[in-house]
Design an enzyme around this catalytic site. Structure first.
Site, mmCIF file in Angstrom:
data_model
loop_
_atom_site.group_PDB
_atom_site.id
_atom_site.type_symbol
_atom_site.label_atom_id
_atom_site.label_comp_id
_atom_site.label_asym_id
_atom_site.label_seq_id
_atom_site.Cartn_x
_atom_site.Cartn_y
_atom_site.Cartn_z
ATOM 1 N N ASP A 208 14.434 54.110 14.939
ATOM 2 C CA ASP A 208 14.765 54.053 16.278
ATOM 3 C C ASP A 208 15.421 52.560 16.495
ATOM 4 O OD1 ASP A 208 12.533 52.103 17.612
ATOM 5 O OD2 ASP A 208 11.642 53.296 16.174
ATOM 6 N N ASP A 210 14.250 50.574 18.814
ATOM 7 C CA ASP A 210 13.530 49.916 19.615
ATOM 8 C C ASP A 210 13.825 49.972 21.158
ATOM 9 O OD1 ASP A 210 10.869 48.106 19.495
ATOM 10 O OD2 ASP A 210 12.190 46.379 20.189
#
Length: 287
Positions: A208, A210
């Site tokens: 991802d 973050d």
């Protein structure tokens, strides 16, 4: 001397084509039990020791992992190199979810974790200037490229305490520091591997962006799990390529296996049995 490779990561890594399971190793250490039983296997003629970092059921959060027991168990199992496979968040636009990063530096922001084997009276100071084994990292890069995995050759890994994810302000702070990825598990793991004189390298798998990337959804467990499934398949392909090209007697030409030679600040010959017992596997060649 034949190499024996340790792999610390998720239990899904066991599902490699051609793997031959030899035994389960239930190892006790002076620091307690490791995260789970170690699985001894053979891949393309190479002996491999698997350890699920969080346990097979992922029941141990990052701040509760017994890192000392994990690394000491690897030492007792005869491992002389460790491939650490970790899920991370990306702090850079170019490191997309699904990309791999071969980390070369860490910044340790963890706390209250037991981070050394040398708690006294035997004291040791090992160099962590270059915390990753360059030889092992180079071999892993070739394996990633052979598996056609988009891989970033270098990166700084910010190790946070967890188990919560970052605030947006923290995420932006770490980006300003020049960090590339963020995760919760590779410290003190890397430090302990160095004290144990085991070559160590990290394959960081981006799941991802973050929370700094405001155009993306904030981090959720479900979104991470979806990407992790694909990353697991890639990691299996990487490992298969790595062991298909590894020489049976290939050893690193780095300084990892001799890290303690100039780091022990004690005369081991005058130490008591109680002082030596918790570190015996690490220092027995000096006795």
């Amino acid at each position: 001397m034949q190499t024996r490779t340790g792999i610390i990561g998720g239990s899904g890594l066991y599902d490699i084509q051609g793997i031959e399971v030899i035994d389960s190793l239930n190892i006790d250490t002076p620091y307690g039990k490791p995260s789970d039983e170690l699985l001894l296997a053979r891949i393309n003629g190479h002996e491999v020791v698997f350890l699920p970092r969080h346990g097979r059921d992922h029941a141990t959060p990052p701040h509760k992992i017994n890192y000392r027991a994990n690394i000491y168990a690897m030492k007792l199992a005869g491992v002389n190199r460790i491939i650490s496979i970790s899920a991370v968040g990306s702090l850079r636009q170019e490191i997309e979810p699904g990309h791999f990063v071969l980390v070369d530096q860490f910044v340790d922001r963890t706390h209250s974790r037991e981070g050394t084997f040398f708690d006294g009276p035997v004291v040791a100071h090992v160099s962590m200037a270059d915390p990753v084994c360059a030889c092992l990292k180079s071999s892993l890069l070739k394996a990633c490229n052979s598996a056609s995995i988009t891989t970033h050759e270098n990166g700084n890994y910010l190790v946070m305490q967890g188990p919560q994810f970052s605030t947006r302000a923290e995420s932006e702070l770490y980006r300003s520091w020049g960090m590339n990825v963020i995760g919760m598990t590779n410290m003190p793991e890397a430090k302990l591997a160095r004290e144990a004189e085991i070559c160590y390298a990290t394959v960081a798998m981006s799941t991802d962006y973050d929370c700094w990337h405001e155009e993306e959804e904030d981090v959720s467990v479900q979104s991470i799990l979806d990407v992790m499934r694909g990353n697991g398949v890639k990691a299996q392909a990487m490992l298969q390529n790595y062991f298909n090209t590894l020489s049976a007697d290939e050893l690193c030409s780095c300084g990892c296996p001799t890290a303690l030679e100039h780091g022990i600040f004690a005369d081991l010959k005058v130490q008591s049995d109680d002082a030596i017992r918790p570190i015996h596997a690490l220092v027995k060649r000096f006795l």
